[in-house]
Design an enzyme around this catalytic site. Sequence first.
Site, PDB file in Angstrom:
ATOM      1  N   ARG A 186      42.025  47.094  34.858  1.00 46.45           N
ATOM      2  CA  ARG A 186      41.748  46.130  33.791  1.00 46.45           C
ATOM      3  C   ARG A 186      40.347  45.570  33.978  1.00 46.45           C
ATOM      4  NH1 ARG A 186      43.800  39.960  33.597  1.00 46.45           N
ATOM      5  NH2 ARG A 186      42.241  39.323  32.079  1.00 46.45           N
TER       6      ARG A 186
ATOM      7  N   HIS B 224      36.846  37.555  28.045  1.00 48.79           N
ATOM      8  CA  HIS B 224      37.145  36.864  29.300  1.00 48.79           C
ATOM      9  C   HIS B 224      36.078  35.795  29.505  1.00 48.79           C
ATOM     10  CE1 HIS B 224      39.286  37.287  33.380  1.00 48.79           C
ATOM     11  NE2 HIS B 224      38.594  36.156  33.405  1.00 48.79           N
TER      12      HIS B 224
ATOM     13  N   GLU C 118      43.562  34.129  29.262  1.00 46.81           N
ATOM     14  CA  GLU C 118      43.753  32.717  29.594  1.00 46.81           C
ATOM     15  C   GLU C 118      43.158  31.742  28.573  1.00 46.81           C
ATOM     16  OE1 GLU C 118      42.591  31.759  33.566  1.00 46.81           O
ATOM     17  OE2 GLU C 118      44.041  33.098  34.469  1.00 46.81           O
TER      18      GLU C 118
ATOM     19  N   ASN D 137      49.275  35.845  33.437  1.00 46.16           N
ATOM     20  CA  ASN D 137      48.534  35.527  34.655  1.00 46.16           C
ATOM     21  C   ASN D 137      49.291  34.423  35.382  1.00 46.16           C
ATOM     22  OD1 ASN D 137      46.601  37.287  33.752  1.00 46.16           O
ATOM     23  ND2 ASN D 137      44.963  35.773  33.551  1.00 46.16           N
TER      24      ASN D 137
ATOM     25  N   TYR E 226      49.645  32.335  39.415  1.00 50.03           N
ATOM     26  CA  TYR E 226      49.160  32.157  40.777  1.00 50.03           C
ATOM     27  C   TYR E 226      50.028  31.235  41.627  1.00 50.03           C
ATOM     28  CZ  TYR E 226      44.878  34.589  39.473  1.00 50.03           C
ATOM     29  OH  TYR E 226      43.981  35.548  39.081  1.00 50.03           O
TER      30      TYR E 226
ATOM     31  N   GLU F 226      47.213  39.191  36.019  1.00 48.95           N
ATOM     32  CA  GLU F 226      46.515  38.626  37.176  1.00 48.95           C
ATOM     33  C   GLU F 226      47.522  37.986  38.109  1.00 48.95           C
ATOM     34  OE1 GLU F 226      43.237  35.913  36.674  1.00 48.95           O
ATOM     35  OE2 GLU F 226      42.356  37.091  35.047  1.00 48.95           O
TER      36      GLU F 226
END
Length: 990
Positions: free
Chosen positions: A595, A640, A685, A827, A829, A894
Site C-alpha cells: 500500500r 494521505h 484517516e 487503521n 493502533y 495500518e
Amino acid sequence: MVDFKTFIYGRVYDTGIPVFKLTQRTSRASLSKSLKDRLTTGKGEGIFDRMFHTVTNITTDGSNGDVACDSYHKYEIDIQLAKDMNVDAYRFSVSWPRVLPTGDVNNINQEGIDYNNKVIDGLIAEGITPVVTMFHWDLPQTLQDIEGWPNPRLADYFVEYARVLYDNYGDRVKWWQTFNEPASFVSGYSGGFLIAPGINSSGVGDYMAASTLLKAHAGAYHLYDEKYRQTQKGKVGITINNMWYEPATDSAADIEAAERKMQFYSGLYSHPIFTAEGDWPQVVKQRIAANSKAAGYPRSRLVELTPEEVEYIRGTSDFCGLNHYTANPVSDGSSGYDPSMEFDAGVVIGEYTDAPQAASTWLRSTPWAFRKLFNWLAQQYPGYPIFVMENGWSDTGELEDQGRIDYYTSYLAEMLKAINEDGVDVIGYTAWSLLDNFEWGTGFTTRFGLHYVDFNDPDRKWTPKASSKVLGQIFKTKTLPAKYLKQIAVVKMRPTVCLLFLLAAGVLGRPGRPGARGPPNKFPKDFMFAAATASYQVEGAWNEGGKGESIFDRMFHTIPNITTDGSNGDVACDSYHKYEIDIQLAKDMNVDAYRFSVSWPRVLPTGDVNNINQEGIDYYNKVIDGLIAKGITPVVTMFHWDLPQTLQDIGGWPNPRLAEYFVEYARVLYDNYGDRVKWWQTFNEPASVVLGYSGGFLIAPGINSSGVGDYMAAYTLLKAHAGAYRLYDEKYRQTQKGKVGITINNMWYEPATDSAADIEAAERKMQFYSGLYSHPIFTAKGDWPEVVKQRIAANSKAAGYPRSRLVELTPEEVEYIRGTSDFYGLNHYTANPVSDGSSGYDPSMEFDAGVVIGEYTDAPQGASTWHRSTPWAFRKLFNWLAQQYPGYPIFVMENGWSDTGELEDQGRIDYYTSYLAEMLKAINEDGVDVIGYTAWSLLDNFEWGTGFTTRFGLHYVDFNDPDRKRTPKASSKVLGQIFKTKTLPAKYLK
C-alpha cells in the site's frame, strides 16, 4: 453660483436645478481597521491584524493599524469634525470582529455593540445621518480559518452578522451597505498587494469569493426585506468600486476591450444584482469558460450561478453605491498570468501620464471620466439611484492641499453635469476621507484625509486642511462656486458601447466467511498481507520532477524546526529515487500487497487537471509496474494528507468545492492506473486530516477552527469520497473491475468502569471518532450518527449559535454518500479507557463528545506518547465494526509499533504477534470478515511532528546517510515468515 437644491431619488421639489444630498462619511476615515484601536478589550482578531502582525514591516513605513487614528477612543472628536464640515451624513464601517469576536453570533461582544451605539447616537445628536457599512474588509480571523470568502458557507455567517446589526442599530440606521468594494477584498485571494489574507489563488479563489459575497449580500438584503423593512423603514445596498476604462483608440477592438474590462471589474458584482436578467455578465462567462477549457480545466473557473441563485441575487439593492477615483486607457491584448482575472479580461491597461499624479501610484486626476461613468451606470443599471460612497485624492500630508481641492471641485463639477445636463439620478456624494488614516500597504505615507493626523503624536492630534474648509462651504450651501465649473470644459461624450453577448445507493452484497473457520493459527488462503508507506513520509524529492507544493511543504518550510528533531520531509527516505529498493524489501517480506499513496501535488501540481505532470504520472507507473513484476498487488491511497497548497489557498477541506477537485483528481488516477490498480482507497484517516483545521499537533495546514472548520472539512471529505466512488461505478468499474473504499482510523475506547454512564460515554466516543465518517457510508440509514447530531446541535444552541456547528446532510446527500465503499479500510493502533465527563474547550469535537479519555499506564509504552500495546482491544474493535456495519469486509490498512530504531526490535515483534493473534480470534472464532492486514510501516519514515525520532519501520533507515541506507530489523523476518506461511506460530497464540 450654481445651486444644489434638495432632491430625493430623482424627484425635483423645485423648478431650479435638481441636486442631491451631499454627504461626508469615512468608510476609510471611520473604516474599522484603519481607525479603531485593535487592542481594545473584547474585539476579536481580524485578518489584517493577523497579516500585519505575522509579516511585520511589510508596509512602506513599517506601520500597522493597531492604533491608527485611535478613533475608538476619539470618536466624539471625529463626529465634531464631521459636524464642522456641515455634512448631512457620515459613513463608517462596523468591525465584524469587534461585534462578533469569533465571527459567529454565539459570542456577541457587548462592548463592541455599545461602541457603535455611541457613534450612531452621537451622529444623530449632531443632526448627522449615519450610513453604515457592514463589511469593509476586516474579516474575523476565525472565519478565515474556515477559509474565508471562497468558502460558500461564509454567506450564512454574514447573514447572521447582519441580523445582529439590524437588531441593535436598525431603529436608528436607515442607510446600510453590505459590502464595500468587492473587487478589492477578493484580491486578497488572488495575491492582491497587501490585501489580507494575502492568498494567491488567482483566477480560482477570487471567483469563488465573488460568488460567496454575492449570496451573502443577497441574504442580508432578503433578511431585511422579510423581517425589518416594514418597521425600520431603511435602505440596503452595496458599494461597487468602479474605475473608468476608456478605449485607448477609436478602434473597434479597443472599444470592445474597454467595455469588457468594465464588465470584469464592475459588472462582475453589479450585473447579477442590478440588471433585469441577473447572473454574471455574458462576456465574463464566455471568456472564463473558454480560457478554462483551453487550459484543460474540467469546468469553468467561474462558479456557475443556478437559476435559483440568479433569482435570489437579482434586484437585491435599493441604490447603487459607487466608489470612484480615476480612469485608465485600455487596449485589446493580453496581460496577467493564466489563470487570473487580468488574463481572462484580455486587455492591456495604460496610464494617462499627462494627468496630475497623486501620492498613490495608481491615482491620477481624470474628472472627465466621472461623468462618463455616471452615464454608463445609468445605462447599464436603469432605475437605481446612485450614491457616491468614496471619491478622493492622496498626497503626503500638506495642510495647504491645493491638489485635493482641485480634485474634489473638478469631480463635483463633472458630477453636476451628469445630474443637471444628463439627468442621471445621483442622490449623494461622499468624500474620502475625513481623516488621514492607515492606508493599507502604504501605511501612513499616503494620505487621503481632509484633516491631517499626526501619527507621531500619541494623542493623534488632528489639524483641518484647506480642503476641509472648501468642501465644508460647498456642503453647507449645496452650491459649487461657478469658478470650478469654468475650469472644466464641457466634454462631448462618445456613445458608450454596450456589448450584448445578448438511485439509491445500496450496500453491495458481499460474500462473508460464515463457517469459514480454519485452524486457530491459520489465516484464510486468500488473506492478503501487506506493508505500507505514504508519499510525504517516504518520497522526498519535494521540488523535483515537476511536483507542486503541498501543505506540509508549506508548513515545515514556513515554520522550520517545529518538529522534535527539526527535520522535514524534503528528502525523507528518498523513495522517489529508491522505489526499486523498497519494492525488493517488500518482496523479501513475502507481502501479497503493497500500500502506497499518490502525492496529489506530484500528479497535479496546481491541484487541478489543467496541469497534469507527466513526470509524476510516470513515477507512479514505474512503482505500479515494478510491484506487479514482483507479483505484488498495488493498493493505492489517493489522499494521505498532502493537499496541494494551491487548494488550501482556496480554503482547503472546509470549502465544499474541494469535493469537485478531488473527483477530477480521482479521474486522472483511474485513467492512468486503473487498468492495473484493483484496490483503491480514497482517503486515509479522515479524523487525522480534519485535525489540520482544529489545531491538531503539527497536522497541516495547522489552522485552529476547532468545532467548526473540522466539521466542515468532514462534510467535504465525505462528499469527495462519494463522488470518487460514484465516478468509478459509472465510468470504470465495468472495464477495470476494481474496488474502491476508504480507510477510517479507529482507536478502541473502553468504558473506564462498568457504570452505565461510562459504557454510554465509550460508545459515544466511538461514534464521534469513527462513526462520524463510517456511519454516513456504511450503515443502511446513512447520515451522521444520531448521538453526534444531537449533542453538537444542543451544544451549539447552548453557546448561542444560530445553527448546529455540524453541517447538515440533506436527504439527497445522505443517499449520495450511503453505501459508497466496497470494503471497510481500518487503521488501528491502541486503546484508551473512557469515562463520562467533560474535556476540551468549547467548541471542539472533544467537548461535544463529553468524555474524559484516560490511559492504560500498565500497558507497554511505544516511543509515541499516545501509543500503548493493548491487543485485546483489536478483537473487540473487529466485533464492534462487524456489528455496526454488517456486510462490509474489513481490510486492515495500518497497524504498527513505534520505537527509537532498534534493529533487535522485540517490542515490535511482541506487538505484531499479539495483535495478529487477536485478529485471528476475530476471524476464526467470531466469524468476522477480515480480508487483509497491512503492517505500518515498511520503512522508518518521517513521522510528522516527531520527525525521525519515533520509528515505525520494519526496516531501519539511516537518515544521517545521504544514501538513506536500509537495514532489515528482526521484526521484518518474523512477519516475513508469517506472511509467507499465512500461519501465526502457536507460541504467539498461547
